[in-house]
Design a protein around this motif. Structure first.
Motif, short mmCIF file in Angstrom:
data_model
loop_
_atom_site.label_atom_id
_atom_site.label_comp_id
_atom_site.label_asym_id
_atom_site.label_seq_id
_atom_site.Cartn_x
_atom_site.Cartn_y
_atom_site.Cartn_z
N SER A 212 0.83 -1.20 0.00
CA SER A 212 0.00 0.00 0.00
C SER A 212 0.87 1.24 0.00
CB SER A 212 -0.93 0.02 1.21
OG SER A 212 -0.19 0.20 2.42
N ARG A 213 0.23 2.37 -0.29
CA ARG A 213 0.87 3.67 -0.22
C ARG A 213 -0.09 4.67 0.44
NH1 ARG A 213 4.42 0.94 -1.05
NH2 ARG A 213 6.26 1.19 -2.38
N LYS A 214 0.47 5.50 1.30
CA LYS A 214 -0.26 6.59 1.93
C LYS A 214 0.29 7.89 1.37
CE LYS A 214 -2.89 8.55 5.16
NZ LYS A 214 -4.37 8.45 5.16
N LEU A 215 -0.54 8.63 0.64
CA LEU A 215 -0.10 9.86 0.04
C LEU A 215 0.09 10.94 1.10
CD1 LEU A 215 -0.86 8.36 -2.56
CD2 LEU A 215 -1.94 10.46 -3.37
N PRO A 216 1.02 11.85 0.92
CA PRO A 216 1.17 12.96 1.86
C PRO A 216 -0.08 13.84 1.85
CG PRO A 216 2.53 13.32 -0.09
CD PRO A 216 2.00 11.92 -0.18
N GLU A 217 -0.28 14.58 2.93
CA GLU A 217 -1.46 15.44 3.03
C GLU A 217 -1.49 16.46 1.89
OE1 GLU A 217 -4.06 15.04 4.94
OE2 GLU A 217 -3.08 13.25 5.76
N SER A 218 -0.32 16.88 1.44
CA SER A 218 -0.28 17.84 0.34
C SER A 218 -0.84 17.27 -0.95
CB SER A 218 1.17 18.30 0.11
OG SER A 218 2.00 17.19 -0.22
#
Length: 427
Positions: A212-218
Motif C-alpha cells: 500500500s501507499r499513503k499519500l502525503p497530506e499535500s
C-alpha cells in the motif's frame, strides 16, 4: 509455509512433504529487507489499509507424488476481496478494468465497462475452477437475498497446472463461500495461500502479495492498496530496483524429484532436481507463460474513467519487475474507489466527489510503486513447494536477493517493522 498457520482456512490439508518446520518459519517482506520502491507505506502495507476492504482465503493442499486426475495432488484455492466488506457487499463501487495481455479470464468485466461500477466481491482462483467459484458467489448471495445485486460475479484466474492437479476440479462452490465468510480487515496472509497456493512467479514460487501507499497530506492524504496473484514472468528478466536479480539467481530453477519425468508435455523440459550441469541453453516452454491478476483499491474520490487510468499504470510496475505481457500470460487488472455512491434518499441523486485530473500523478506513482512491492512480497512470502508429479519450485531466497541488491548498491537500511509476520495474524 506461512499459509499453513491460518485457523480460518477450513479446507487446509497438509502433506508430509511440506514439513511442519516450514510452516513455522516466517519469511520477510520487502520492507523488512530495506526494499521500499519509494513512497510511504500504509500501516499494514496491504490492500486492507484502504478503509472497508476485506480479504479472505480458502487454501487446498493435499496429496503428493504423481497426478491422479480428480484425486490430486492439490495445491490450489480461492481468494476473496470485498471492497466494502461483507456488511456493505451489495453497495457498488466505481471501478474499471484493463488487460495488458488477454490470455486469461476475469468474468463480469463487460458490466463494469458498461456501468462503471463493481457489484460485490472480486474472487481469484485457478483457470479451470472459475465456474465453481462463480457458482459459490451466487449461492452465497442467494443466502443473503442478494442474488440480483451480485448476479454477475467477478472471478479472475491464473494457471496453477505446474504444481496442482488442475484437471481435478478440486475447488468447489463451498470453498468460495468459505473464502467470503473468512474475509476480514487488517493484516492479511500472503504467499502460497488462497488462489495463489500453486502459482509460480519469475521461475520462483509465487502467489498472493500486497502493498500500500499513503499519500502525503499535500497530495490529499489518500490511501492506495494493491493485491496481486502472481504467476507470470521469466527468470532471466526478473528485476528488482533495476538489479538483474534473475541473472544473479540463475540456479534453483523448477525441477522434479526422483527419476520419473512429469507426465505433462508442457513440463518435458524440466530436469531432475538431482541433475548436474548448467541451466538449459534455451528457455523452457513454460518460461514467460502464466498470468498475473492485480487489484488496485483506493479511497481517493475517482470516477470510472480515472480508475481506468490507474489500471493502465499497473503494467509500468510489472515492466519494472521484468514482465513483458508475454503471449501466454493473462495480465488483467481491476481498480476501484471506495467512496460512497449511496444517495441520501432513493428518490434523490447520489452526490459523489471527484479528484481533478491534474492531481492524479501521485496516485499513478503510488500504483507503480505498490505493484512492484506487492509482486516481490508475493515471492518473498512463498516458500519452496513440491506439488503434482513431484515438481518442485523453489522460494526466492531472501539472502540471495539482498546479496544481489548490495552488489549493485541498491539496498537501503532496513526499517524496523512493527507489523507481525502475516502468518501469525490469526487469520
Amino acid at each position: 509455509m506461512r499459509t499453513l498457520l491460518s485457523s480460518v482456512l477450513l479446507c487446509l490439508l497438509v502433506t508430509p512433504s511440506l514439513g511442519s518446520a516450514q510452516a513455522e518459519r516466517a519469511r520477510p517482506r520487502a520492507r523488512n529487507l530495506g526494499i521500499t520502491f519509494g513512497g510511504q507505506s500504509g500501516p499494514l502495507g496491504a490492500i486492507t489499509d484502504v478503509p472497508g476492504v476485506e480479504v479472505g482465503h480458502t487454501t487446498l493442499i493435499s496429496g503428493e507424488g504423481r497426478i491422479e486426475p480428480g484425486k490430486g495432488p492439490m495445491r490450489t484455492g480461492v481468494t476473496a476481496v470485498l471492497p466494502r466488506g461483507r456488511d456493505g457487499v451489495a453497495e457498488p463501487v466505481f471501478a474499471a478494468t484493463y488487460a495488458l495481455n488477454g490470455n486469461g479470464e476475469m468474468t463480469g468485466t463487460h458490466w463494469i465497462q458498461e456501468s462503471g461500477e463493481l457489484n460485490g466481491p472480486v474472487m481469484i482462483t485457478n483457470t479451470n475452477d472459475i465456474g465453481a467459484v462463480r457458482e459459490g458467489v451466487i449461492s452465497w448471495a442467494m443466502g443473503k437475498d442478494l442474488a440480483w445485486d451480485l448476479g454477475l460475479p467477478v472471478v479472475a484466474e491464473t494457471w496453477d497446472g505446474m504444481l496442482n492437479d488442475l484437471y481435478g476440479f478440486h475447488v468447489k462452490p463451498s470453498h468460495a463461500i468459505q473464502a467470503l465468510e473468512s474475509a476480514r480487515p487488517g493484516p492479511m496472509l500472503e504467499g502460497s495461500v488462497g488462489g495463489g497456493t500453486g502459482m509460480v512467479c519469475h521461475g520462483f514460487k509465487g502467489g498472493i502479495g500486497t502493498a500500500s501507499r499513503k499519500l502525503p497530506e499535500s497530495a490529499g492524504g489518500y490511501t492506495l492498496g494493491v493485491m496481486v496473484q502472481c504467476n507470470y514472468g521469466s527468470r532471466r528478466l526478473f528485476s528488482v530496483e533495476g538489479v538483474p536479480v534473475g541473472e544473479e539467481l540463475a540456479d534453483h530453477k523448477p525441477c522434479y524429484l526422483g527419476t520419473q519425468k512429469p507426465g505433462s508435455p508442457m513440463m518435458s523440459s524440466l530436469t531432475s532436481c538431482g541433475a548436474t550441469g548448467g541451466p538449459p541453453a534455451v528457455p523452457t516452454p513454460f518460461e514467460g507463460a502464466g498470468s498475473i491478476i492485480i487489484i488496485v483499491a483506493t479511497d481517493a474520490p475517482l470516477l470510472p474513467h480515472q480508475l481506468g487510468r490507474l489500471a493502465r499504470r499497473v503494467p509500468l510496475g510489472i515492466a519494472k519487475m521484468g514482465g513483458l505481457g508475454e503471449n501466454y500470460s493473462g495480465d488483467i487488472f481491476l481498480a476501484f474507489s471506495t467512496q460512497s455512491l449511496k444517495p441520501a434518499a432513493q428518490d434523490r441523486p447520489a452526490n459523489v466527489a471527484v479528484l481533478s485530473n491534474d492531481r492524479l500523478n501521485p496516485l499513478f506513482e503510488a500504483t507503480v510503486q505498490a505493484t512492484q512491492e506487492a509482486i516481490l512480497n508475493a515471492m518473498l512470502a512463498s516458500d519452496t513447494m513440491t506439488g503434482a508429479d513431484n515438481i518442485r519450485v523453489y522460494g526466492l531466497p531472501p539472502d540471495g536477493l539482498v546479496k544481489a541488491l548490495k552488489k549493485y548498491g541498491r539496498l537501503t537500511p532496513a526499517p524496523k517493522s512493527k507489523r507481525p509476520p502475516a502468518g501469525k495474524s490469526g487469520r
